[in-house]
Design a protein around this motif. Structure first.
Motif, PDB file in Angstrom:
ATOM      1  N   ALA A   1      -7.568   6.590  -5.380  1.00  7.93           N
ATOM      2  CA  ALA A   1      -7.565   5.497  -4.404  1.00  7.93           C
ATOM      3  C   ALA A   1      -8.694   4.512  -4.681  1.00  7.93           C
ATOM      4  O   ALA A   1      -8.513   3.292  -4.553  1.00  7.93           O
TER       5      ALA A   1
ATOM      6  N   ARG B   1      -9.588   6.917   4.729  1.00  8.13           N
ATOM      7  CA  ARG B   1      -8.284   7.107   4.072  1.00  8.13           C
ATOM      8  C   ARG B   1      -7.595   8.393   4.527  1.00  8.13           C
ATOM      9  O   ARG B   1      -6.374   8.502   4.453  1.00  8.13           O
TER      10      ARG B   1
ATOM     11  N   LEU C   1      -6.670  -1.949   6.164  1.00  6.72           N
ATOM     12  CA  LEU C   1      -6.399  -2.505   4.844  1.00  6.72           C
ATOM     13  C   LEU C   1      -6.979  -3.903   4.730  1.00  6.72           C
ATOM     14  O   LEU C   1      -7.112  -4.610   5.734  1.00  6.72           O
TER      15      LEU C   1
ATOM     16  N   SER D   1      -7.761   2.255  -7.555  1.00  6.14           N
ATOM     17  CA  SER D   1      -6.814   1.230  -7.118  1.00  6.14           C
ATOM     18  C   SER D   1      -7.487   0.170  -6.267  1.00  6.14           C
ATOM     19  O   SER D   1      -7.194  -1.025  -6.390  1.00  6.14           O
ATOM     20  N   ALA D   2      -8.413   0.604  -5.397  1.00  5.69           N
ATOM     21  CA  ALA D   2      -9.087  -0.333  -4.491  1.00  5.69           C
ATOM     22  C   ALA D   2      -9.983  -1.319  -5.225  1.00  5.69           C
ATOM     23  O   ALA D   2     -10.371  -2.342  -4.657  1.00  5.69           O
TER      24      ALA D   2
ATOM     25  N   ARG E   1      -2.400  -1.304  -3.022  1.00  2.80           N
ATOM     26  CA  ARG E   1      -3.480  -0.364  -2.736  1.00  2.80           C
ATOM     27  C   ARG E   1      -2.883   1.044  -2.680  1.00  2.80           C
ATOM     28  O   ARG E   1      -2.382   1.488  -1.653  1.00  2.80           O
TER      29      ARG E   1
ATOM     30  N   ALA F   1      -3.836   4.344   0.005  1.00  6.92           N
ATOM     31  CA  ALA F   1      -4.631   3.795   1.110  1.00  6.92           C
ATOM     32  C   ALA F   1      -4.719   4.804   2.240  1.00  6.92           C
ATOM     33  O   ALA F   1      -5.656   4.773   3.045  1.00  6.92           O
TER      34      ALA F   1
ATOM     35  N   ALA G   1       0.850  -1.188   0.000  1.00 11.94           N
ATOM     36  CA  ALA G   1       0.000   0.000   0.000  1.00 11.94           C
ATOM     37  C   ALA G   1       0.884   1.235   0.000  1.00 11.94           C
ATOM     38  O   ALA G   1       2.090   1.154   0.236  1.00 11.94           O
TER      39      ALA G   1
END
Length: 362
Positions: free
Chosen positions: A98, A141, A349, A101-102, A110, A113, A67
């Motif tokens: 974000a 976040r 996470l 990516s998640a 990640r 994050a 991350a």
């Protein structure tokens, strides 16, 4: 002063040259060591953008980057509205990245994050509402604040300060804003030069309830009036860092030593440096910090793409691994992931990406 150096771009940052970086390649050391990169930026610029594809290309170049944490850099501020609310645009921008990516569609890392944003801590009563506005955008976040604070009176020393110098660290309202930040359970990242560390010490004493993260090993300068004077700067820098280490509310990021302000000139060579040379060059700074603060108050950082002007992402993390070669398993976990996860509260996470904080001494 007019910038005539072709290797320096806007803000006197070293220009990233991908083909030059490829001239030095190495096998990845300890490829299974989990890493949380707690300090990088994202931006869209005519002379070299660094957005999610570029970040993930670096993060996916061999090391186990679980991350990352995005850190304030003044990108995508709102074009209108109250000035104090314009930095919310940066948090909106990064929150979107974000979320992409998640989704998992772009790999296991990640990205972003954690998000460290900008709230002017000199604004008094407005600080609380602005912090809540960032949280409303980014949710869990949102993990910290950084103000623009790095400044030196020499015109030869790069400054990112927007407000009139000497800047917010010396503003009488800043400690109260910092205490408000602490009441929200958020840490304060501070990027300053070694000549400003006395102000950080004063702030840490004035707000003992606040966790302060000193970026880039406290910013030892090596340009302008400090060019070629690393041997003189080092003892002054170390003395201030030892004072900070005596304050339990201060932690330090280990990195940033290939920025232009450091005074090293690896970017002027025919080939980029390898990790052995970087580790040898950085050893006095990194070892001094780890010895003073302890692994549980230190975290390695990439500071990309700023540091990318002098070395590649794989070589950078290889250098850090060489510097930590003598550490035990718990210390390594702290240095490479555990401290970052604890300070920025990234324990939410996904389980597959998380790191055992008990091993990291949290």
């Amino acid at each position: 002063m007019t910038n005539v150096d072709p290797l320096l771009g806007p803000g006197r940052q070293i220009i990233v040259r991908e083909e030059w970086l490829k001239l030095t390649e190495e096998p990845i050391l300890e490829p299974n060591l989990p890493i949380v990169d707690p300090h990088h930026h994202l931006w869209q610029r005519a002379q070299g953008s660094y957005l999610l594809p570029e970040l993930l290309a670096d993060a996916g170049s061999g090391h186990d980057i679980r991350a990352t944490v995005f850190v304030q850099c003044g990108e995508m501020y709102r074009a209108g509205g109250p000035v104090e609310e314009q930095p919310l645009g940066e948090t909106e921008f990064v929150t979107g990245i974000a979320a992409v990516s998640a989704s998992g569609r772009h790999g296991a890392t990640r990205a972003c994050a954690g998000i460290i944003g900008m709230v002017d801590l000199t604004l008094g009563d407005k600080v609380d509402a602005l912090l809540e506005a960032h949280r409303a955008i980014a949710g869990a976040r949102f993990c910290g604040i950084r103000n623009r604070t790095a400044w030196h009176p020499s015109p030869e020393v790069t400054s990112n300060l927007v407000s009139p110098p000497p800047g917010p660290l010396e503003h009488p309202a800043f400690p109260e804003g910092a205490r408000r930040l602490a009441r929200h359970g958020l840490p304060l990242d501070i990027w300053c030069y070694h000549t400003q560390l006395a102000h950080v010490i004063a702030l840490a004493r004035a707000a003992p309830e606040l966790t302060i993260v000193v970026d880039h090993v406290g910013g030892p300068l090596g340009i302008g009036p400090f060019a070629g004077r690393q041997a003189e700067v080092f003892p002054e820098w170390k003395s201030r860092m030892l004072e900070l280490a005596a304050l339990p509310n201060v932690v330090v990021k280990l990195g940033g030593l290939t920025m232009h302000v450091s005074g090293f000139d690896f970017h002027r060579r025919p080939k980029p440096p390898g990790s052995q040379e970087l580790a040898k060059t950085w050893q006095p700074y990194i070892e001094s910090c780890i010895e003073a603060f302890g692994a549980n108050r230190c975290m390695f950082e990439s500071n990309f793409p700023v540091d990318k002007g002098m070395c590649s992402y794989p070589v950078l993390w290889n250098a850090f691994k060489r510097l930590a070669a003598g550490a035990g398993a718990g210390e390594k976990n702290a240095l490479f992931s555990g401290t970052a996860m604890r300070i920025y509260r990234l324990d939410g996470l996904p389980q597959a990406l998380s790191v055992d904080l008990s091993v990291a001494g949290a």
